[in-house]
Design a protein around this motif. Structure first.
Motif, mmCIF file in Angstrom:
data_model
loop_
_atom_site.group_PDB
_atom_site.id
_atom_site.type_symbol
_atom_site.label_atom_id
_atom_site.label_comp_id
_atom_site.label_asym_id
_atom_site.label_seq_id
_atom_site.Cartn_x
_atom_site.Cartn_y
_atom_site.Cartn_z
ATOM 1 N N UNK A 100 53.102 -4.648 22.545
ATOM 2 C CA UNK A 100 54.058 -3.547 22.386
ATOM 3 C C UNK A 100 54.209 -3.134 20.943
ATOM 4 N N UNK A 101 54.263 -4.126 20.055
ATOM 5 C CA UNK A 101 54.358 -3.823 18.621
ATOM 6 C C UNK A 101 53.117 -3.072 18.151
ATOM 7 N N UNK A 102 51.939 -3.484 18.647
ATOM 8 C CA UNK A 102 50.688 -2.853 18.228
ATOM 9 C C UNK A 102 50.670 -1.369 18.574
ATOM 10 N N UNK A 103 51.075 -1.025 19.801
ATOM 11 C CA UNK A 103 51.047 0.383 20.215
ATOM 12 C C UNK A 103 52.043 1.205 19.412
ATOM 13 N N UNK A 104 53.228 0.631 19.146
ATOM 14 C CA UNK A 104 54.221 1.378 18.357
ATOM 15 C C UNK A 104 53.729 1.579 16.926
ATOM 16 N N UNK A 105 53.038 0.583 16.367
ATOM 17 C CA UNK A 105 52.541 0.693 14.992
ATOM 18 C C UNK A 105 51.413 1.710 14.893
ATOM 19 N N UNK A 121 43.771 4.959 5.262
ATOM 20 C CA UNK A 121 44.287 3.581 5.186
ATOM 21 C C UNK A 121 45.286 3.308 6.297
ATOM 22 N N UNK A 122 46.065 4.330 6.644
ATOM 23 C CA UNK A 122 47.076 4.178 7.680
ATOM 24 C C UNK A 122 46.424 3.983 9.048
ATOM 25 N N UNK A 123 45.390 4.788 9.339
ATOM 26 C CA UNK A 123 44.700 4.666 10.622
ATOM 27 C C UNK A 123 43.953 3.338 10.712
ATOM 28 N N UNK A 124 43.277 2.946 9.616
ATOM 29 C CA UNK A 124 42.576 1.659 9.604
ATOM 30 C C UNK A 124 43.545 0.513 9.888
ATOM 31 N N UNK A 125 44.723 0.580 9.276
ATOM 32 C CA UNK A 125 45.725 -0.463 9.499
ATOM 33 C C UNK A 125 46.135 -0.510 10.961
ATOM 34 N N UNK A 126 46.405 0.668 11.538
ATOM 35 C CA UNK A 126 46.805 0.720 12.938
ATOM 36 C C UNK A 126 45.745 0.140 13.860
ATOM 37 N N UNK A 127 44.482 0.479 13.603
ATOM 38 C CA UNK A 127 43.387 -0.039 14.427
ATOM 39 C C UNK A 127 43.261 -1.554 14.282
ATOM 40 N N UNK A 128 43.365 -2.033 13.047
ATOM 41 C CA UNK A 128 43.233 -3.469 12.785
ATOM 42 C C UNK A 128 44.343 -4.245 13.479
ATOM 43 N N UNK A 129 45.593 -3.800 13.316
ATOM 44 C CA UNK A 129 46.730 -4.492 13.922
ATOM 45 C C UNK A 129 46.629 -4.441 15.442
#
Length: 518
Positions: free
Chosen positions: A54-59, A329-337
């Motif tokens: 759930x946290x991953x999708x929200x991030x 950087x924001x999209x990369x972070x979201x994908x990684x998390x």
């Protein structure tokens, strides 16, 4: 960016921003997993099956929104240096919800699943407060001096960001000091590194290489990943729990903890406003309402998908911008998390790359934010910025005291009630100043700005605001329990402070009337 030129989704220096933001988010996840179990008894099946997905999708949803928002700003203004707002789980709410909502519910009911569900409802209400704040945020920014907004961030940056990671660096200098130096000096001087590598990537590579070199040489105590357990990869898709959340909205346990939920929601709103002001000072002016609305909806989405932890616009935009990061950087972070949360491979990442190799990036972010508070406000408002930093210092100092007491096997409650601090330090003053310090910092800095400008009536209004907040327990009021510090929201919660601030308001009005006569 020349007319009609496409704004790239990724630039090379997005890698630097990605490493820093990903490390920051990893730290949040590393806190969630053990604390949720130790304090609230929440089993790993729920943490890895519901909370992290759930946290991953929200991030990632927020990361994508703020990246698109930045692209649109770049296209509209014809610039190629726009940086997306950083976004992730709110650290303050994370601790507050675990220790002051889910933990007490678990202790009372001995039901970890019920404690988790109450946390979901708390996250929902926090998101609703953040969403409502979107409609008042613009007005708050207009009436609050920039020094008041940025000084709070500067205090947080110096203490909770810079100092904490500095301690980590100097605790393991062999693997962290050189990477830190590379990052700081690279971004201070903009020197070109070998093969044009981004500074953050180069620093992490050096730190990881040294760590593995020490490990393979038999030197212990620096990088000792646990290889006793095999690497496990299993898919955990998010599971909607909307019916569960809405079914508990009227539960007495939820309303009992509104004294924690409401201020946490307000803190998120104010913190996001401060970060928007910080981004504007760095050159990227984002609209208040949509930025806060996405923030609030992200927390609501988290709750409906099983995460108990609200999301927020992160501190640090000027730092990411100074790194050269843009939107990628924001999209990369979201994908990684998302990948590590949905596959449960968070532990695997830390088995290969020591956390200390990259924390220098976060130290740089803290330094940039602190510097910005002085650089991007009128020079004669520097005193107001300095005054606004003090409450954050008190809050961080109190955290250090609490951490030391826990390490010694005791607690703040035991030492304060036994009088152990008598004659050593006025601990009650530190506690009072730390409670609601984000608001206190803003108020003191705003009052100082208007006194500097000799607009005493405006300073008086801020003093009156402090009086009302004190009276109802938003600032300075507290309840000291065995579980730790808790807010005390009620009429007459901090009457002494309320009276004193009211007296200050009257004094400032007298100065205003005197000035009119002169």
């Amino acid at each position: 960016m020349s007319g009609g030129a496409a704004y790239p989704w990724f630039v090379r220096k997005d890698l630097d921003g990605f490493f820093g933001l990903a490390i920051d988010n990893l730290i949040q996840l590393m806190i969630i997993v053990p604390l949720s179990g130790m304090v609230a008894g929440i089993p790993n099946e729920i943490i890895f099956g519901y909370v992290l997905p759930g946290a991953a999708i929200s991030i990632i949803s927020g990361n994508i929104f703020y990246s698109i928002q930045a692209r649109r700003l770049a296209m509209r203004t014809g610039r190629n240096d726009v940086t997306a707002l950083p976004y992730g789980i709110n650290t303050v709410s994370l601790f507050a919800f675990i220790f002051f909502i889910m933990g007490p519910v678990y202790q009372e009911t001995k039901d970890p699943v019920f404690a988790w569900k109450i946390g979901l409802v708390a996250c929902l209400f926090s998101g609703i407060i953040e969403t409502l704040g979107a409609f008042a945020g613009g007005w708050i920014r207009r009436v609050t001096p920039r020094a008041a907004l940025l000084s709070t961030l500067a205090g947080i940056a110096i203490t909770f960001i810079s100092m904490d990671f500095t301690f980590q660096i100097f605790a393991k200098p062999a693997i962290a000091l050189v990477p830190m130096a590379i990052i700081l000096f690279y971004y201070i001087s903009h020197v070109r590194l070998p093969v044009g590598l981004p500074g953050g990537l180069f620093a992490v590579m050096i730190g990881a290489a040294v760590a593995w070199g020490l490990r393979l040489s038999g030197v212990n105590g620096y990088f000792d990943p646990n290889w006793d357990k095999s690497l496990e990869v299993s898919l955990h898709l998010p599971v909607p729990v909307i019916g569960t959340v809405l079914g508990l909205v009227g539960n007495p346990h939820v309303w009992r903890y509104m004294a924690v939920i409401i201020p946490m929601g307000l803190f998120n709103v104010v913190g996001s406003l401060q970060n928007l002001e910080s981004a504007e000072a760095a050159g990227d002016k984002y609209e208040t309402a949509p930025s806060l609305l996405a923030n609030g909806l992200g927390s609501i989405l988290a709750a409906f998908l099983g995460s108990c932890f609200p999301t927020t616009i992160y501190i640090g935009h000027p730092g990411w911008k100074a790194l050269g990061a843009r939107t990628g950087y924001s999209i990369l972070n979201g994908l990684f998390i998302t990948v590590i949360c949905l596959t449960g491979t968070m532990d695997a990442v830390l088995r290969f790359i020591p956390l200390e190799a990259g924390v220098g990036i976060l130290l740089w972010i803290g330094v940039i934010i602190a510097a910005q508070a002085f650089q991007e406000t009128p020079k004669h408002h520097a005193l107001a910025v300095a005054i606004g930093i003090v409450p954050a210092l008190a809050s961080w100092g109190l955290l250090m005291v609490e951490s030391g007491l826990r390490a010694a096997g005791t607690s703040l409650y035991n030492t304060v009630t036994s009088g152990s601090f008598q004659g050593i330090m006025p601990i009650q003053g530190a506690i009072a100043l730390s409670q609601g310090f984000i608001f206190t910092s803003m108020i003191l800095a705003a009052m100082s700005v208007y006194v500097i400008e000799r607009e005493y009536w405006k300073a008086s209004l801020w003093a009156l605001t402090a009086s009302l907040m004190s009276y109802f327990g938003v600032i300075h009021a507290y309840s000291l329990t065995q579980a730790g510090l808790a807010y005390s929201f009620r009429a007459g919660a901090a009457t002494e402070f309320a009276i004193c601030y009211a007296a200050v308001a009257i004094f400032l009005l007298i100065l205003q009337l005197r000035d009119k006569k002169v």
